[in-house]
Design a protein around this motif. Structure first.
Motif, short mmCIF file in Angstrom:
data_model
loop_
_atom_site.label_atom_id
_atom_site.label_comp_id
_atom_site.label_asym_id
_atom_site.label_seq_id
_atom_site.Cartn_x
_atom_site.Cartn_y
_atom_site.Cartn_z
N PRO A 1 0.68 -1.17 -0.06
CA PRO A 1 0.16 0.15 -0.12
C PRO A 1 0.89 1.08 0.03
N GLY A 2 2.16 1.24 0.45
CA GLY A 2 2.91 2.60 0.55
C GLY A 2 3.61 2.61 -0.90
N VAL A 3 3.49 2.16 -1.83
CA VAL A 3 3.93 2.39 -3.05
C VAL A 3 3.43 3.51 -3.52
N ILE A 4 4.31 4.52 -4.01
CA ILE A 4 3.99 5.90 -4.59
C ILE A 4 3.22 5.63 -5.90
N THR A 5 2.25 6.27 -6.05
CA THR A 5 1.56 6.08 -7.63
C THR A 5 2.23 6.26 -8.75
N GLY A 6 3.03 7.52 -8.61
CA GLY A 6 3.86 7.88 -9.85
C GLY A 6 5.10 6.93 -10.14
N VAL A 7 5.90 6.22 -8.94
CA VAL A 7 6.78 5.40 -9.07
C VAL A 7 6.22 4.17 -9.53
N LEU A 8 4.99 3.65 -9.32
CA LEU A 8 4.45 2.37 -10.03
C LEU A 8 4.43 2.85 -11.52
N GLN A 9 3.71 3.99 -11.84
CA GLN A 9 3.45 4.35 -13.54
C GLN A 9 4.64 4.28 -14.10
N ALA A 10 5.77 4.77 -13.56
CA ALA A 10 7.01 4.67 -14.33
C ALA A 10 7.55 3.32 -14.26
N ALA A 11 7.29 2.57 -13.21
CA ALA A 11 8.14 1.13 -13.53
C ALA A 11 7.20 0.36 -14.35
N VAL A 12 5.61 0.52 -14.65
CA VAL A 12 5.12 -0.26 -15.55
C VAL A 12 5.31 0.29 -16.92
N ARG A 13 5.41 1.62 -16.95
CA ARG A 13 5.71 2.22 -18.54
C ARG A 13 7.02 1.51 -19.18
N GLU A 14 7.89 1.38 -18.31
CA GLU A 14 9.15 0.75 -18.93
C GLU A 14 9.10 -0.79 -19.54
N LEU A 15 8.06 -1.37 -19.13
CA LEU A 15 7.57 -2.43 -19.94
C LEU A 15 6.49 -2.35 -20.71
#
Length: 465
Positions: A116-130
């Motif tokens: 739950p503590g994952v920052i939304t923008g961090v997740l977006q950037a991580a999945v965008r790379e894939l």
């Protein structure tokens, strides 16, 4: 026992340290103050802050608190606007900030499993790379957490085409008030096994359980993007353009509007060369494959031009689109730069009421002497209606502003709208909860709360006691 010697009474911190370890617990005054509020005005320090790092720690804390009737107020990034994570009855502020691991990104399944503590923008950037896409994009995406987004069912500009947080939740792990761990949903993109418990906890504002893991739906990243920025001489003309755009069969990824006060504030803060002329502004995003995006953008630009735009510009590609979007991202800061207190109300009206809302805002200003700035998500009617208040600390001013808000929310509800689209009820909107929900709806809320949290320890003092 030796005379004059008595056993030391264990404090709440002592007990929590014994239960969870010293690194997980703090009662440092600065830490307590930092965990006593969010971006709203209320602040009430807890007795202790617990920094959980595992589901097992959350479970142990809740079982302990449930047995003893100790309040527990969960919090994510603490960037909400309604006082939703203020621990008004003290007890424990439960921070999920350290539970910030992206456990898995699985392109073949189209899912991400996150804490739950994952920052939304961090997740977006991580999945965008894939080459994947997690669309929900609240304005605070660089600070807010997935857990906080789930608690409020957060949205953002892309809701028009892609939907809100709930649209991307496939499964949840939730620690219940008594410490039991519930797993509901899963990693399949369809699931009709029993009640929609995922939906039950989404938007529940920490009142029913604590999310400790989420399985999120991911979609393919659109390979191309375009933005059309257009200004009109008046706000009604811009609102009319919204209807004409949608009526012509366009479904933009985002369709944002801003009124005259918002634009004037931006000109003063950013400079007139950055903010286009006019008193109504639209920002329209299109995405998809490059050929179709270019074709749609040409057609949309022609439509907007024919509707009398006094300024118009198109951009293609992520970098150039973001240049146009920077104006939108600066609206809140521009309003704050006026020196007035900005009361951000995220009301929702039926889309056909956009002009009515702008006209009503003018009436509020004339009656109560308080400017009102309207901007936000025109495509779904979720307009951030900001009362801009001078001398807000004065009791008579707060009373006057309260009456203005009474009239605003009453009118919104009379139009069939909602008093909140993204921020939640929290403390800020408790006053209007009874008007916004029917007696039957409120009784169902109470029944669910009592069933899942019979001792009322989770985020007490909010709209459902």
């Amino acid at each position: 026992m030796e005379q004059g010697r008595f056993p030391r009474i264990m404090t709440l911190k002592d007990q929590l340290v014994r239960l969870l370890g010293a690194d997980a617990v703090s009662d440092d005054p600065q830490t307590l103050a930092e965990h006593g509020g969010d971006k709203w005005f209320a602040n009430h320090a807890p007795e202790c802050v617990v920094f959980a790092e595992t589901t097992e720690q959350v479970s142990r804390l809740l079982a302990f608190a449930h047995e003893r009737g100790i309040p527990v107020t969960p919090r994510g990034g603490g960037v909400g606007y309604v006082g939703g994570c203020v621990p008004v009855r003290g007890g424990v502020a439960l921070s999920l900030a350290r539970m910030n691991r992206i456990k898995e990104i699985h392109p073949a399944d189209g899912v991400a499993v996150v804490e739950p503590g994952v920052i939304t923008g961090v997740l977006q950037a991580a999945v965008r790379e894939l080459g994947l896409y997690y669309p929900p994009d609240p304005a605070s995406l660089k600070e807010c957490t997935i857990g906080g987004n789930i608690a409020t069912n957060a949205g953002g500009p892309r809701c028009l085409k892609y939907g809100v947080t709930r649209s991307y939740l496939l499964g949840l792990e939730v620690a219940l008030a008594d410490g039991r761990i519930l797993r509901t949903g899963g990693r399949t993109h369809k699931n009709k096994t029993g009640f929609d418990l995922v939906g039950l906890f989404t938007g529940s504002e920490g009142l029913l359980g604590v999310v400790t893991e989420a399985t999120l739906r991911l979609i393919p990243l659109p390979p191309a993007r375009a933005t059309v920025s257009a200004s009109f001489a008046t706000f009604p003309e811009a609102a009319n353009a919204v209807q004409r755009i949608l009526g012509a069969g366009f479904l933009p990824a985002a369709l944002e509007i801003a009124d005259a006060f918002t634009l004037r504030s931006a000109r003063e803060h950013l400079g007139s060369s950055i903010v286009p002329a006019g008193e109504g502004h639209l920002l329209i995003d299109l995405d998809g494959h490059a050929e179709s995006v270019q074709s749609e953008t040409r057609a949309l630009a022609g439509l907007v031009r024919g509707l009398g735009a006094v300024f118009q510009r198109e951009a293609f590609g992520e970098a150039d689109c973001e240049v146009l979007w920077e104006l939108r991202r600066q609206f809140s800061q521009s309003l704050k730069a006026t020196g007035l207190t900005k009361l951000n109300e995220d009301i929702v009206v039926p889309r056909g009421r956009l002009v009515d809302l702008a006209e009503f805002a003018v009436k509020l200003r004339e009656k109560f002497g308080t400017p009102v700035a309207c901007f936000g998500h025109a495509g779904d009617g979720n307009i951030h209606t900001n009362l801009m208040v001078a001398d807000y600390d004065r009791p008579e001013v707060k009373e006057r502003v309260g009456r203005a808000l009474d009239e605003l929310f009453a009118q919104v509800l009379a139009w069939g709208g909602a008093i909140t689209g993204e921020h939640g009820i929290g403390l800020a909107k408790q006053r209007w909860w009874e008007a916004a929900a029917s007696p039957v709806s409120r009784s169902v809320h109470q029944a669910l709360k009592h069933a899942l949290d019979p001792k009322g320890i989770l985020n007490p003092g909010k709209f459902v006691g």
